[in-house]
Design a protein around this motif. Sequence first.
Motif, short mmCIF file in Angstrom:
data_model
loop_
_atom_site.label_atom_id
_atom_site.label_comp_id
_atom_site.label_asym_id
_atom_site.label_seq_id
_atom_site.Cartn_x
_atom_site.Cartn_y
_atom_site.Cartn_z
N LEU A 1 0.84 -1.48 -0.03
CA LEU A 1 0.06 -0.02 0.07
C LEU A 1 1.01 1.20 0.09
CD1 LEU A 1 -2.67 -0.97 2.63
CD2 LEU A 1 -3.06 -0.65 0.12
N LEU A 2 1.93 1.19 0.81
CA LEU A 2 2.65 2.37 1.03
C LEU A 2 3.65 2.49 -0.36
CD1 LEU A 2 4.15 1.91 4.61
CD2 LEU A 2 2.43 3.57 3.84
N ARG A 3 4.02 1.65 -0.93
CA ARG A 3 4.82 1.73 -2.10
C ARG A 3 4.10 2.41 -3.38
NH1 ARG A 3 8.23 -3.52 -0.82
NH2 ARG A 3 9.74 -2.71 0.63
N ARG A 4 2.80 1.85 -3.47
CA ARG A 4 1.92 2.21 -4.32
C ARG A 4 1.72 3.80 -4.45
NH1 ARG A 4 0.03 -2.90 -4.04
NH2 ARG A 4 -2.00 -2.47 -2.68
N ALA A 5 1.62 4.26 -3.07
CA ALA A 5 1.44 5.48 -2.76
C ALA A 5 2.77 6.61 -3.05
CB ALA A 5 0.76 5.76 -1.42
N GLY A 6 3.68 5.86 -3.43
CA GLY A 6 4.95 6.56 -3.97
C GLY A 6 5.81 6.83 -2.61
N LEU A 7 5.78 5.95 -1.44
CA LEU A 7 6.38 5.99 -0.35
C LEU A 7 7.44 4.73 -0.16
CD1 LEU A 7 3.53 6.73 2.28
CD2 LEU A 7 5.18 8.41 1.89
N ASN A 8 8.32 5.00 0.45
CA ASN A 8 9.68 3.98 0.54
C ASN A 8 9.27 3.24 1.76
OD1 ASN A 8 12.08 2.65 0.85
ND2 ASN A 8 13.31 4.18 0.99
N ALA A 9 8.94 2.02 1.65
CA ALA A 9 8.47 1.13 2.87
C ALA A 9 9.44 -0.11 3.14
CB ALA A 9 7.13 0.72 2.61
N ASP A 10 10.15 -0.11 4.42
CA ASP A 10 11.02 -1.13 4.77
C ASP A 10 10.26 -1.81 5.86
OD1 ASP A 10 13.08 -0.33 3.08
OD2 ASP A 10 13.96 1.17 4.61
N GLY A 11 10.07 -3.07 5.71
CA GLY A 11 9.59 -4.16 6.46
C GLY A 11 10.35 -4.76 7.35
N LEU A 12 10.24 -4.59 8.97
CA LEU A 12 10.93 -5.25 10.10
C LEU A 12 10.09 -6.52 10.68
CD1 LEU A 12 12.42 -1.92 11.57
CD2 LEU A 12 13.09 -3.34 9.26
N VAL A 13 10.62 -7.40 11.10
CA VAL A 13 9.92 -8.43 11.84
C VAL A 13 9.91 -8.19 13.28
CG1 VAL A 13 9.89 -10.93 12.32
CG2 VAL A 13 10.51 -10.15 10.13
N SER A 14 11.02 -7.61 13.83
CA SER A 14 10.92 -7.20 15.09
C SER A 14 11.72 -5.87 15.69
CB SER A 14 11.71 -8.60 15.80
OG SER A 14 13.14 -8.19 15.70
N LEU A 15 11.50 -5.80 16.83
CA LEU A 15 12.03 -4.58 17.40
C LEU A 15 13.60 -4.55 17.34
CD1 LEU A 15 9.97 -3.86 20.65
CD2 LEU A 15 9.90 -2.37 18.51
N GLY A 16 14.02 -5.74 17.30
CA GLY A 16 15.58 -5.89 17.46
C GLY A 16 16.19 -5.42 16.23
N GLU A 17 15.44 -5.27 14.92
CA GLU A 17 15.89 -4.74 13.66
C GLU A 17 15.76 -3.20 13.52
OE1 GLU A 17 13.86 -7.02 10.62
OE2 GLU A 17 14.22 -9.02 11.45
N LEU A 18 15.23 -2.60 14.44
CA LEU A 18 15.24 -1.26 14.29
C LEU A 18 16.47 -0.60 14.07
CD1 LEU A 18 12.91 0.88 14.01
CD2 LEU A 18 12.58 1.09 16.50
N ASP A 19 17.31 -0.69 15.20
CA ASP A 19 18.60 -0.20 15.16
C ASP A 19 19.22 -0.07 13.94
OD1 ASP A 19 18.46 1.07 17.68
OD2 ASP A 19 19.46 -0.60 18.70
N ARG A 20 19.37 -1.24 13.18
CA ARG A 20 19.90 -1.24 11.89
C ARG A 20 19.32 -0.63 10.93
NH1 ARG A 20 18.50 -4.07 7.85
NH2 ARG A 20 17.03 -5.43 8.93
N ALA A 21 18.16 -0.67 10.69
CA ALA A 21 16.95 0.10 9.83
C ALA A 21 17.24 1.62 10.07
CB ALA A 21 15.53 -0.41 9.83
N LEU A 22 17.40 2.02 11.19
CA LEU A 22 17.71 3.44 11.38
C LEU A 22 18.91 3.97 11.19
CD1 LEU A 22 15.96 3.73 15.07
CD2 LEU A 22 15.20 4.78 12.77
N ARG A 23 19.85 3.10 10.90
CA ARG A 23 21.23 3.53 10.18
C ARG A 23 21.15 3.97 8.78
NH1 ARG A 23 23.46 -0.52 13.96
NH2 ARG A 23 23.36 -2.14 12.24
N ASP A 24 20.27 3.33 8.24
CA ASP A 24 20.07 3.77 6.70
C ASP A 24 19.26 5.09 6.60
OD1 ASP A 24 21.32 1.34 5.94
OD2 ASP A 24 19.30 0.16 6.01
N GLY A 25 18.71 5.56 7.55
CA GLY A 25 18.09 6.92 7.54
C GLY A 25 16.91 7.12 8.30
N GLU A 26 16.65 8.22 8.66
CA GLU A 26 15.33 8.47 9.62
C GLU A 26 14.28 8.45 8.87
OE1 GLU A 26 15.83 12.16 11.76
OE2 GLU A 26 17.41 11.05 13.10
N PRO A 27 13.20 7.69 9.25
CA PRO A 27 11.82 7.52 8.79
C PRO A 27 10.94 8.92 9.09
CG PRO A 27 11.84 6.16 10.58
CD PRO A 27 13.16 6.62 10.49
#
Length: 328
Positions: free
Chosen positions: A234-260
Motif C-alpha cells: 500500500l505504501l509503495r503504491r502511494a510513492g513511499l519508501n517502505a521497509d518491513g521489519l519482523v521485530s524491534l531488534g531490527e530497528l537499530d539497523r534500519a535507522l542507520r539507513d536513514g530516519e523515517p
Amino acid sequence: MPVPTAHPSPLAGVPPSVLGSLGERLTALALELQQESALSPAGRERLGRLEQLGLELQALVHALGAAGWQPKEQVPILEAAQAARRHWLPELQRRGLGLQVEGEPALVELEPAQLQHALDLLIAHGLASGDSLRLRVLPAASPQQGVVIELSGPGSGPGLGELHGQLLQWLARAEDWRCERPAPAHGSWVLRLQLGQPQGDIDVQGLPRFHWKEGARVLIIEPDERYRVQASGLLRRAGLNADGLVSLGELDRALRDGEPFAIISGIPLDDPEARAVFEPLRARMPALRWIELVDSPHLFAAGSPDGQIPARISRADMAHTLLPSLAL
C-alpha cells in the motif's frame, strides 16, 4: 500560492464510513462521560463540545452520502449565507461575537445539503479563533471559475489543525470545490471556498492537511508477514519508501539507513519492550508519526499531526485506513 504535488492527498479516497464510525464513537463516549457525577461544569461543557463534534462528523457523512442522488438546485448563495448567520445567532450572542454577512447575489447549481453543511463548518471554524467574523459572497471572476465564499477575521486565525476546518476541506474535496487559506496579511486571515472549481492535483500551502514527499521513508514493524507485506504494498503504491521489519531488534539497523517520517508498529506501543525502544526515538524525533496496528475490527483512531498522539487502526481495514492514518 497553489503548489503542484506528485501525489494528491489520499484524503479524497477515504470512505465516508470511516468518518461515520469516528463520529458515532465520539458521540457515545462523550455522552457516557457526561454521566459522571464528579464532573465539573467546565468539564461537562467541554464534553458537550465533543458530543457536538461527533454529531457533526455524522452529519458530514450524511451530506457526502447524499451526493449523486439528491437533486441539484439553483441556490442563492448570499441568502444561504444570511440564513446560516441567523442559525448561528444564538451562539454568537452567547459568546459576545459578531458575524457580518455581505456580498453580491449569486446563483449556483448545487445540492443544498452540501452548501448548508459547508457554511456551518466555515462559521464553526472561524469561531474557534474567538473573534468576530466577516462572511462575503464574491461573484465568479470568469465563466470558468466559481462563486467564492470568503470568511475572514482579525489576527492569524484558527490553528491549521482545527477540526471544523479539516472537515470543511474533506467536504470540499468530495464536491470538487477549491479551498484555500493564504498566509495572514495586514493583521487578518482569510479562508476562501470556491464553489464549482475542481481542484485536480493542486494543493494550497497552509491547508490543515499533512502531505508526504515522494520517496519518504516509512518503517513497518510487524511480526505477521501477511500484514507486513500488505502494508508495504500500500505504501509503495502511494510513492513511499517502505521497509518491513519482523521485530524491534531490527530497528537499530534500519535507522542507520536513514530516519523515517513514520513508524507503523504491529507491536503494542504500551508494551514495556516497545516503550523502551520508542520513547528515546520520540525524544530524538518529536515529529515522527506513529501508527499502531491492532486486531480490533473497524478501528480507526486518528493520531495527531505532530506525532504526540499515535494513530490506531485495524489490521483488517488497512486497505482503507493505512494511508488516511498518515494523512490526517
